[in-house]
Enzyme design. Structure first.
Site, PDB file in Angstrom:
ATOM      1  N   ASP A   1       0.855  -1.187   0.000  1.00  0.00           N
ATOM      2  CA  ASP A   1       0.000   0.000   0.000  1.00  0.00           C
ATOM      3  C   ASP A   1       0.889   1.234   0.000  1.00  0.00           C
ATOM      4  O   ASP A   1       2.067   1.169   0.365  1.00  0.00           O
ATOM      5  CB  ASP A   1      -0.921   0.018   1.228  1.00  0.00           C
ATOM      6  CG  ASP A   1      -1.901   1.188   1.151  1.00  0.00           C
ATOM      7  OD1 ASP A   1      -2.535   1.364   0.093  1.00  0.00           O
ATOM      8  OD2 ASP A   1      -1.996   1.963   2.121  1.00  0.00           O
ATOM      9  N   SER A   2       0.300   2.361  -0.371  1.00  0.00           N
ATOM     10  CA  SER A   2       1.061   3.613  -0.359  1.00  0.00           C
ATOM     11  C   SER A   2       1.395   4.033   1.072  1.00  0.00           C
ATOM     12  O   SER A   2       2.304   4.824   1.286  1.00  0.00           O
ATOM     13  CB  SER A   2       0.250   4.701  -1.060  1.00  0.00           C
ATOM     14  OG  SER A   2      -1.022   4.801  -0.456  1.00  0.00           O
TER      15      SER A   2
ATOM     16  N   CYS B   1      -3.745  -0.818  -2.374  1.00  0.00           N
ATOM     17  CA  CYS B   1      -3.980   0.570  -2.782  1.00  0.00           C
ATOM     18  C   CYS B   1      -4.777   0.602  -4.086  1.00  0.00           C
ATOM     19  O   CYS B   1      -4.365   0.030  -5.093  1.00  0.00           O
ATOM     20  CB  CYS B   1      -2.622   1.242  -2.979  1.00  0.00           C
ATOM     21  SG  CYS B   1      -2.733   2.947  -3.489  1.00  0.00           S
TER      22      CYS B   1
ATOM     23  N   GLU C   1      -5.989   9.316   8.438  1.00  0.00           N
ATOM     24  CA  GLU C   1      -4.608   9.226   8.940  1.00  0.00           C
ATOM     25  C   GLU C   1      -4.497   9.886  10.325  1.00  0.00           C
ATOM     26  O   GLU C   1      -3.712   9.481  11.165  1.00  0.00           O
ATOM     27  CB  GLU C   1      -3.627   9.913   7.981  1.00  0.00           C
ATOM     28  CG  GLU C   1      -3.440   9.201   6.653  1.00  0.00           C
ATOM     29  CD  GLU C   1      -2.427   8.060   6.697  1.00  0.00           C
ATOM     30  OE1 GLU C   1      -1.558   8.084   7.583  1.00  0.00           O
ATOM     31  OE2 GLU C   1      -2.530   7.152   5.852  1.00  0.00           O
TER      32      GLU C   1
ATOM     33  N   CYS D   1     -10.987   3.386  -1.985  1.00  0.00           N
ATOM     34  CA  CYS D   1      -9.734   3.839  -1.395  1.00  0.00           C
ATOM     35  C   CYS D   1      -9.542   3.083  -0.086  1.00  0.00           C
ATOM     36  O   CYS D   1     -10.508   2.873   0.663  1.00  0.00           O
ATOM     37  CB  CYS D   1      -9.816   5.341  -1.133  1.00  0.00           C
ATOM     38  SG  CYS D   1      -8.455   5.981  -0.167  1.00  0.00           S
TER      39      CYS D   1
ATOM     40  N   HIS E   1      -8.502   3.808   2.709  1.00  0.00           N
ATOM     41  CA  HIS E   1      -8.812   4.464   3.976  1.00  0.00           C
ATOM     42  C   HIS E   1     -10.304   4.489   4.314  1.00  0.00           C
ATOM     43  O   HIS E   1     -10.679   4.672   5.465  1.00  0.00           O
ATOM     44  CB  HIS E   1      -8.304   5.902   3.950  1.00  0.00           C
ATOM     45  CG  HIS E   1      -6.816   6.016   4.001  1.00  0.00           C
ATOM     46  ND1 HIS E   1      -6.002   5.450   3.054  1.00  0.00           N
ATOM     47  CD2 HIS E   1      -6.007   6.613   4.900  1.00  0.00           C
ATOM     48  CE1 HIS E   1      -4.745   5.698   3.355  1.00  0.00           C
ATOM     49  NE2 HIS E   1      -4.713   6.405   4.484  1.00  0.00           N
TER      50      HIS E   1
HETATM   51  N1  DGL Z   1      -4.003   3.900  -0.715  1.00  0.00           N
HETATM   52  C1  DGL Z   1      -4.624   4.922  -1.543  1.00  0.00           C
HETATM   53  C2  DGL Z   1      -5.782   4.299  -2.332  1.00  0.00           C
HETATM   54  O1  DGL Z   1      -6.364   3.312  -1.941  1.00  0.00           O
HETATM   55  C3  DGL Z   1      -5.100   6.094  -0.712  1.00  0.00           C
HETATM   56  C4  DGL Z   1      -3.967   6.917  -0.123  1.00  0.00           C
HETATM   57  C5  DGL Z   1      -3.083   7.548  -1.179  1.00  0.00           C
HETATM   58  O2  DGL Z   1      -3.523   8.488  -1.877  1.00  0.00           O
HETATM   59  O3  DGL Z   1      -1.966   7.086  -1.311  1.00  0.00           O
HETATM   60  O4  DGL Z   1      -6.110   4.807  -3.383  1.00  0.00           O
END
Ligand code: DGL
Length: 247
Positions: free
Chosen positions: A7-8, A70, A150, A180, A182
């Site tokens: 993940d990012s 992600c 976050e 997403c 989050h």
């Molecule tokens: N993990 C990213 C997503 O699911 C969200 C956070 C980011 O922008 O890196 O798209």
């Protein structure tokens, strides 16, 4: 079975929760690119480059499969990642769409996709849904939810104001794709905003079903061992994991 999860940043922990609950994996190696999050505001080439660099991290481990939790990575970099790895790399977009398909939803019901700027721009979700015959799709960029989550803000005034900002012109949808990592963390608040009427599609639960249908999964017994790594400040990520996953 040993799998990787990329993940990012911290958001992919929402997917880990579903993977652990499924008890289908011996070990999960989590890598969050916390030094460079967010990906959702970046352009296609940067997202692909960062994703390929993440593959190099996973070379240190003998994984059977890699999940890109992600949505932004899943929308842009899957083909490139698959062409450079000797194990399958599976994203969350297709599985989310298939989860929606399994529900009894009419093709002209309103489907709302909420995601990062990059994911919405990629049109990945929209194209998959249109191919399945869905005719009434709204996709909106709701990037402000990412820093709120976050910060540990899962409900309350700031989130309510942000939802009013994004959803003010949106009629109550039949289903919402939480596009997403989050957003599952604020799913109760989002659902409440629409009087608990829409069905919410969560990437984590969807990917478990998708993997069960498409791969031979096995757990040699016992639970699932989670190892967390990050490109920056790994102790912070591990603290978030303790909180989010109640470890
Ligand atoms: N993990 C990213 C997503 O699911 C969200 C956070 C980011 O922008 O890196 O798209």
């Amino acid at each position: 079975m040993k799998i990787g999860l990329f993940d990012s940043g911290a958001g992919g922990l929402s997917v880990v929760k579903s993977l652990i609950k499924s008890n289908l994996f011996d070990e999960i190696i989590y890598y969050g690119d916390t030094a460079r999050v967010p990906y959702g505001t970046k352009d296609k080439n940067t997202i692909i480059r960062y994703s390929l660099e993440a593959l190099e991290f996973f070379n240190n481990f003998d994984i059977d499969l890699l999940i890109t939790a992600c949505n932004t990575v899943s929308a842009y970099a899957l083909d490139e990642m698959n062409s450079k790895s000797h194990y399958p790399v599976v994203g969350v977009v297709e599985s989310g769409v298939l989860a929606l398909k399994r529900e009894f939803i009419k093709r002209d019901d309103l489907i709302l996709i909420i995601a990062t700027k990059a994911t919405v721009k990629s049109k990945r979700y929209q194209i998959h849904l249109e191919n399945l015959g869905f005719k009434n799709i709204i996709a909106i960029q709701t990037g402000l939810f990412v820093p709120l989550v976050e910060e540990g803000i899962f409900d309350g005034e700031i989130l309510d104001a942000t939802m009013r900002h994004y959803f003010r012109d949106i009629p109550t949808p039949r289903a919402i794709i939480l596009g997403c990592t989050h957003f599952p963390l604020i799913s109760s608040s989002i659902s409440r905003y629409f009087n608990d009427r829409p069905l919410l599609i969560h990437s984590g639960d969807a990917i478990v079903e998708y993997l069960k249908d498409n791969y031979l999964l096995f757990n040699r017994g016992g639970g699932t061992d989670l190892k967390i790594f990050a490109s920056e400040n790994v102790s912070h990520l591990r603290d978030i994991a303790k909180y989010w996953l109640s470890l």
